[in-house]
Design a protein around this motif. Structure first.
Motif, short mmCIF file in Angstrom:
data_model
loop_
_atom_site.label_atom_id
_atom_site.label_comp_id
_atom_site.label_asym_id
_atom_site.label_seq_id
_atom_site.Cartn_x
_atom_site.Cartn_y
_atom_site.Cartn_z
N GLY A 97 0.76 -1.11 -0.01
CA GLY A 97 0.07 -0.10 0.03
C GLY A 97 0.70 1.11 -0.03
N GLY A 98 2.04 1.19 0.22
CA GLY A 98 2.95 2.29 0.28
C GLY A 98 3.07 2.99 1.84
N PRO A 99 3.95 4.13 1.81
CA PRO A 99 4.18 4.57 3.20
C PRO A 99 2.90 4.96 4.26
CG PRO A 99 5.60 5.47 1.25
CD PRO A 99 4.29 4.96 0.55
N ILE A 100 2.14 5.53 3.47
CA ILE A 100 0.83 5.94 4.43
C ILE A 100 0.19 4.57 5.02
CG2 ILE A 100 -1.23 7.20 4.44
CD1 ILE A 100 -0.19 8.82 2.35
N GLY A 132 6.55 0.74 9.00
CA GLY A 132 5.53 0.73 7.85
C GLY A 132 5.92 1.68 7.03
N ALA A 133 6.37 2.99 7.34
CA ALA A 133 6.61 4.12 6.58
C ALA A 133 7.87 3.74 5.68
CB ALA A 133 6.86 5.28 7.41
N LEU A 134 8.99 3.13 6.33
CA LEU A 134 10.25 2.80 5.82
C LEU A 134 9.89 2.04 4.68
CD1 LEU A 134 13.32 3.77 5.43
CD2 LEU A 134 13.68 2.00 7.24
N THR A 135 9.36 0.87 4.81
CA THR A 135 9.08 -0.24 4.13
C THR A 135 8.30 0.54 2.67
OG1 THR A 135 8.91 -1.82 5.69
CG2 THR A 135 7.99 -2.34 3.73
N GLY A 136 7.24 1.33 2.95
CA GLY A 136 6.49 1.66 1.91
C GLY A 136 7.35 2.57 1.05
N TYR A 137 8.29 3.25 1.52
CA TYR A 137 9.13 4.12 0.94
C TYR A 137 10.20 3.35 0.03
CZ TYR A 137 13.01 7.39 -0.30
OH TYR A 137 13.86 8.03 -1.02
N GLY A 139 9.75 0.08 -0.82
CA GLY A 139 8.86 -0.39 -1.84
C GLY A 139 8.58 0.30 -3.23
N SER A 140 8.20 1.51 -2.84
CA SER A 140 8.11 2.26 -4.03
C SER A 140 9.07 2.80 -4.93
CB SER A 140 7.03 3.56 -3.50
OG SER A 140 7.83 4.45 -2.63
N LYS A 141 10.32 2.83 -4.20
CA LYS A 141 11.60 3.21 -4.88
C LYS A 141 11.98 1.89 -5.80
CE LYS A 141 12.08 7.50 -3.89
NZ LYS A 141 11.94 8.54 -4.72
N LEU A 142 11.80 0.91 -5.22
CA LEU A 142 12.61 -0.53 -5.84
C LEU A 142 11.79 -1.07 -6.84
CD1 LEU A 142 14.33 -2.07 -2.55
CD2 LEU A 142 15.32 -0.74 -4.40
N LYS A 143 10.26 -0.86 -6.90
CA LYS A 143 9.68 -1.68 -8.02
C LYS A 143 10.00 -1.20 -9.31
CE LYS A 143 5.37 1.31 -7.86
NZ LYS A 143 3.89 1.46 -7.45
N LYS A 144 9.82 -1.98 -10.23
CA LYS A 144 10.28 -1.75 -11.64
C LYS A 144 9.12 -1.13 -12.52
CE LYS A 144 14.47 -4.63 -11.52
NZ LYS A 144 14.17 -4.96 -10.04
N ARG A 145 8.01 -1.64 -12.15
CA ARG A 145 6.97 -1.17 -13.16
C ARG A 145 5.74 -0.58 -12.25
NH1 ARG A 145 4.09 -5.07 -14.80
NH2 ARG A 145 5.00 -6.77 -13.79
N HIS A 147 2.37 -1.16 -11.77
CA HIS A 147 1.36 -1.96 -11.07
C HIS A 147 2.11 -2.94 -10.47
CE1 HIS A 147 -2.01 0.28 -12.42
NE2 HIS A 147 -1.55 0.14 -13.67
N ALA A 148 3.49 -3.12 -10.53
CA ALA A 148 4.01 -4.40 -9.79
C ALA A 148 4.66 -3.82 -8.51
CB ALA A 148 5.30 -4.71 -10.74
N PHE A 149 4.81 -5.08 -7.76
CA PHE A 149 5.62 -4.82 -6.42
C PHE A 149 7.10 -4.90 -6.59
CE2 PHE A 149 1.32 -7.35 -5.51
CZ PHE A 149 0.70 -6.22 -4.92
N VAL A 150 7.87 -4.94 -5.51
CA VAL A 150 9.23 -5.07 -5.41
C VAL A 150 9.76 -6.73 -5.68
CG1 VAL A 150 9.84 -3.20 -4.11
CG2 VAL A 150 9.15 -5.60 -3.09
N SER A 151 10.62 -6.95 -6.09
CA SER A 151 10.90 -8.45 -6.33
C SER A 151 10.91 -9.02 -5.03
CB SER A 151 12.28 -8.58 -7.10
OG SER A 151 13.33 -8.35 -6.01
N THR A 152 10.61 -10.54 -5.06
CA THR A 152 10.56 -11.23 -3.58
C THR A 152 11.64 -11.09 -3.01
OG1 THR A 152 10.74 -12.96 -5.09
CG2 THR A 152 8.54 -12.78 -4.66
N VAL A 153 12.85 -11.20 -3.77
CA VAL A 153 14.16 -11.44 -2.92
C VAL A 153 14.36 -9.82 -2.38
CG1 VAL A 153 16.70 -11.25 -3.45
CG2 VAL A 153 15.27 -12.80 -4.84
N ASP A 154 13.91 -8.75 -3.03
CA ASP A 154 13.98 -7.44 -2.12
C ASP A 154 13.17 -7.55 -1.30
OD1 ASP A 154 15.90 -6.52 -4.06
OD2 ASP A 154 14.55 -5.55 -5.38
#
Length: 583
Positions: A97-100, A132-137, A139-145, A147-154
């Motif tokens: 869901g992102g940082p918020i 929660g906030a750091l994970t969301g941040y 996640g938004s920076k590392l995803k490549k597309r 609508h996609a999520f970050v890779s499972t390894v990340d």
């Protein structure tokens, strides 16, 4: 530590089981696709907040490196700690869901952990919010597309780092460094390892679900494009039984639903599939479901046989999507997708229905534009042919020639009227609508030529409201009515032939009425005029039908063609048109 690892596996397994159930809910699948919207984020907060509370309740209570047996922790002692999957849930919430969303879920999880007991555990609130906030941040920076999520390894690495941050808070805010270090030695490795593995599994399931939805959409888009290409030729013909039957067969073949039905605003035009024994074309639209869609113009879904509203006791159709079809912002009919199993009506079918509604409405409108162009061309050809044919042309020339010896000025005036008449025909042929004044000038030019040939045979009176001249109407509209009256209304009667033409505004509409005192129209012909081509002794019999069809195509239900016999004799033809400022 081994016993704690086994117990933690059970807790992580519970979260994975709940995740598996979650990804099989259509509503949650849609949340994954629309998770940037406020409504979707709010739903994600509720879902993951609930997961976080479950995680706290199912935690493992630990006192002095000893596991206390408990299946459901509503409260804990002041000196106890909990090993749980709270950080796993917060991490996944942030990645999805992102940082918020991550920060709010962290707040819920930390505050609930504080309510369980041990006031000294206040630090779980800021630590959970930070995670929660750091994970969301991240996640938004590392995803490549988009609508996609970050890779499972990340995601796994992020989860391990977040759990380490939680351990750091425990170390810093414990009663003493020694007690904090002892607790971390006991719970640190199992929690970091198993919560990371749990995050890997959770995010893998979400990623696979999202990929499946996107793949399904890609396949659906391909099918929709093919479907649109195949249905276009038939929708271009307009909504009638033959074209709609072919369209319904194509739609059912591509969508694989139980049945497809197409209606206009009054009756069923085609029904293909289950229930065709009683959902019969030409039957009036009688279900409240269809009436509601025709009235509101909103896509409507029925998830039970009662909501479908079919009165036949053996009808196999248990669910339906009813889609309104539009042309020029007016409802012209409906498309119904039926299902014999309500579970087959998923969000994918809803999205497909919405897409098809837009495509088919556009195709119908394009088809009507082509019909309008064709009708205008037909009107142009008929008008020009009727006026340019040798009989009419030579009669006009002979009349002018005869007048030249008697009244040169009158002959000159008629020659100008003839020129104006042909010029008006050419101008009207290239426009969809023309001004009322231009149309009236055209009619008067025609009448001047007819009256020169037959002096005093016809007496035509015009009653035109000045305000009506500001508006427009289809070319040849009044001319067709007057010409039709003169040719057919009086037969061979040579005197007392009265025609009254009225053009006025009434209740926000342009009203055109043409009355005559002729012989009237036989009842069997009266019922057909304006609805189909009627054989005529003079002319082709297409003029009124052409005019009525052009009015319907241009204005839909807002334009009306009406014809009747007067009680005192003769006939009355009326046109009702919406107000449109002339171009």
């Amino acid at each position: 530590m081994f016993e704690l690892s086994i117990l933690m596996m059970e807790r992580v397994g519970l979260m994975i089981l709940m995740a598996f159930m979650l990804v099989n809910i259509p509503y949650f699948k849609q949340l994954l696709l629309d998770r940037q919207s406020f409504k979707a984020r709010l739903s994600l907060v509720f879902i993951f907040g609930f997961f976080a509370i479950i995680s706290n309740f199912t935690g493992i209570e630990i006192t002095k490196n000893t596991i206390l047996p408990a299946n459901f922790l509503t409260s804990i002692s002041n000196h106890a700690a909990i090993a749980n999957t709270r950080t796993l849930v917060i991490t996944v919430a942030g990645l999805v869901g992102g940082p918020i969303v991550g920060a709010i879920v962290g707040l819920v999880a930390g505050f609930h952990r504080l309510l369980q007991g041990n006031i000294a555990a206040f630090f779980y609130v800021p630590s959970s919010i930070l995670i929660g906030a750091l994970t969301g941040y991240l996640g938004s920076k590392l995803k490549k597309r988009q609508h996609a999520f970050v890779s499972t390894v990340d995601a796994t690495i992020i989860a391990a780092v977040m759990e380490m941050i939680q351990m750091l808070f425990i170390l810093v805010f414990s009663d003493s460094f020694a007690s904090g270090f002892t607790l971390i030695r006991f719970i640190g490795l199992p929690m970091i390892l198993l919560n990371s593995v749990g995050t890997f599994t959770f995010m893998s399931m979400l990623s696979i679900t999202l990929q499946q939805e996107e793949q399904a959409k890609a396949v659906q888009t391909h099918d929709v494009l093919e479907l649109a290409a195949q249905t276009l030729p038939y929708f271009r013909e307009g909504l009638h039984q033959e074209s709609c039957r072919k369209v319904a067969s194509i739609i059912q073949r591509y969508t694989k639903v139980s049945a497809i039905s197409i209606t206009d605003t009054h009756q069923i035009l085609a029904h293909v599939g289950m229930g065709c024994d009683h959902h019969i074309p030409e039957i009036e639209v009688i279900t409240e479901l269809s009436k509601r869609v025709l009235k509101t113009g909103q896509l409507t879904i029925a998830r039970s046989k009662a909501e479908v509203g079919c009165s036949h006791p053996d009808c196999p159709l248990q669910a339906a999507i009813v889609i309104p079809l539009f042309s020029k912002k007016q409802i012209v009919g409906t498309l119904k997708m039926y299902f014999d199993n309500p579970d087959d009506l998923t969000h994918v079918e809803e999205q497909l229905a919405e897409g098809l509604a837009l495509i088919f409405s556009t195709q119908i409108e394009l088809g009507e534009a082509e019909v309008q162009s064709k009708l205008l061309k037909e009107a142009e050809i008929k008008s020009l042919q009727a006026q340019v044919n040798p009989h009419f042309f030579f009669n006009a020339i002979n009349t002018i020639s005869a007048l030249m010896r008697k009244d040169a000025n009158k002959a000159r005036e008629l020659l100008l009227q003839l020129s104006k008449y042909f010029r008006g025909n050419l101008q009207g042929a290239i426009a969809t609508t023309i001004g009322v004044k231009q149309e009236l000038d055209q009619v008067k030019a025609y009448l001047s030529l007819e009256q020169a040939r037959f002096p005093n045979r016809y007496h035509v009176v015009f009653d035109v409201e000045p305000e009506a001249l500001a508006y427009s109407l289809p070319p040849y509209a009044i001319q067709v009515l007057v010409e039709n009256t003169i040719k057919h209304g009086f037969k061979n009667r040579k005197e007392d032939n009265q025609v009254y033409v009225q053009v006025h505004l009434e209740e926000g509409q342009l009203m055109i009425d043409v009355y005559d005192n002729g012989e009237g129209i036989p009842e069997e012909r009266l019922q057909l005029l304006g609805k189909q081509v009627v054989d005529s002794e003079k002319g082709t019999g297409t003029a009124l039908d052409n005019l009525a069809r052009r009015i319907h195509t241009l204005y839909g239900e807002a334009g009306q063609f009406f014809i009747e016999n007067n009680v005192e004799g003769g006939s009355h033809v009326a046109l009702t048109l919406p107000l449109a400022i002339k171009e």
